[in-house]
Design a protein around this motif. Sequence first.
Motif, PDB file in Angstrom:
ATOM      1  N   UNK A  40       0.836  -1.215   0.000  1.00 48.78           N
ATOM      2  CA  UNK A  40       0.000   0.000   0.000  1.00 48.78           C
ATOM      3  C   UNK A  40       0.866   1.259   0.000  1.00 48.78           C
ATOM      4  N   UNK A  41       0.276   2.372  -0.420  1.00 47.54           N
ATOM      5  CA  UNK A  41       0.982   3.654  -0.493  1.00 47.54           C
ATOM      6  C   UNK A  41       1.650   4.004   0.837  1.00 47.54           C
TER       7      UNK A  41
ATOM      8  N   UNK B 190      10.493   4.616   1.810  1.00 49.93           N
ATOM      9  CA  UNK B 190      11.356   5.577   1.105  1.00 49.93           C
ATOM     10  C   UNK B 190      11.454   6.916   1.858  1.00 49.93           C
ATOM     11  N   UNK B 191      10.859   6.960   3.074  1.00 51.28           N
ATOM     12  CA  UNK B 191      10.949   8.144   3.951  1.00 51.28           C
ATOM     13  C   UNK B 191      10.388   9.402   3.292  1.00 51.28           C
ATOM     14  N   UNK B 192       9.202   9.235   2.690  1.00 56.40           N
ATOM     15  CA  UNK B 192       8.505  10.367   2.071  1.00 56.40           C
ATOM     16  C   UNK B 192       7.058  10.368   2.552  1.00 56.40           C
ATOM     17  N   UNK B 193       6.381  11.497   2.373  1.00 58.92           N
ATOM     18  CA  UNK B 193       4.962  11.550   2.731  1.00 58.92           C
ATOM     19  C   UNK B 193       4.157  10.786   1.673  1.00 58.92           C
ATOM     20  N   UNK B 194       2.949  10.373   2.048  1.00 54.59           N
ATOM     21  CA  UNK B 194       2.099   9.646   1.101  1.00 54.59           C
ATOM     22  C   UNK B 194       1.767  10.511  -0.116  1.00 54.59           C
ATOM     23  N   UNK B 195       1.549  11.816   0.130  1.00 56.45           N
ATOM     24  CA  UNK B 195       1.248  12.719  -0.983  1.00 56.45           C
ATOM     25  C   UNK B 195       2.406  12.819  -1.964  1.00 56.45           C
ATOM     26  N   UNK B 196       3.629  12.895  -1.448  1.00 58.12           N
ATOM     27  CA  UNK B 196       4.814  12.968  -2.311  1.00 58.12           C
ATOM     28  C   UNK B 196       4.981  11.680  -3.102  1.00 58.12           C
ATOM     29  N   UNK B 197       4.723  10.547  -2.451  1.00 53.42           N
ATOM     30  CA  UNK B 197       4.810   9.252  -3.141  1.00 53.42           C
ATOM     31  C   UNK B 197       3.803   9.199  -4.284  1.00 53.42           C
ATOM     32  N   UNK B 198       2.575   9.652  -4.011  1.00 55.27           N
ATOM     33  CA  UNK B 198       1.545   9.661  -5.070  1.00 55.27           C
ATOM     34  C   UNK B 198       1.988  10.539  -6.250  1.00 55.27           C
ATOM     35  N   UNK B 199       2.587  11.688  -5.937  1.00 53.33           N
ATOM     36  CA  UNK B 199       3.074  12.577  -7.007  1.00 53.33           C
ATOM     37  C   UNK B 199       4.141  11.898  -7.846  1.00 53.33           C
TER      38      UNK B 199
END
Length: 201
Positions: A157-158, A165-174
Motif C-alpha cells: 500500500x501507499x 522511502x521516507x517520504x509523505x504519502x502525498x509525495x509518493x503519489x506525485x
Amino acid sequence: MIRVLVADDQALVRGAIVTLLGLEPDLDVVAEAGRGDEVLDLLTAHDVDVALVDVEMPGLDGIEVCRAMTAAGLPTRALVVTTFGRPGFVRRALEAGAAGFVVKDTPASELADAVRRVHAGERVVDGALAAESLIEGANPLTAREQDVLRAALSGAPIAVVARSVHLSEGTVRNHLSSAMAKTHTSTRAEAANHARDRGWL
C-alpha cells in the motif's frame, strides 16, 4: 597473466565461467564471490585486473559494485556478465564505471576475448544490446521516482511505500503519477514492471 575475479550468486554459473576462463593460457581466476558485498575486499586482497560481475546479487548488485569500485579509485576494470540483457542495465552499468557488458550466453571464446579487451583499456558492449540501448534512449525517471517504483514493485500500500522511502504519502503519489506518465502506463504496478523490464530500476 590477467588476474580475474568472478562474482555471481549462482554457484553453478560461477563455476562454469571459472572453468571456461581457466582453460585460457593468459587468464588466471584468482578469486570468486557469491555476493556483491564481498567483491571490493577480494579485489584488493588478490590484486585483480578484471572483475566479472553479475547484475543481480545479494548484498550489493553488480551495478552498485561497479559504482563502489569507481568511487574507491580501484584500478580493476569491471565487465558485467548477466542473464538480464536489458538496455537500461547497459546504460546504468556504463554510467557506474563498468568497462563492458555482455550476456551469459556469449560463447566462451568471445567472453575470454572480452576480458582481454577490457584489460587492454577497451570498452566492450554486446552489439545487440548497444543498439537496443540507443533506440530505447535514456532512463526518463528521476532517482526519487526510481526509489518509489522499486518500493512499489512489492504491491505494498501507499502508506508502506511512503515509510520505506521516507517520504509523505502525498509525495509518493506525485512521484508515482509522474512515473506513470513517463512510462505511458495506467497503474503503479504497470509503471514499476515497465521500468524494471527496461533495466531502469
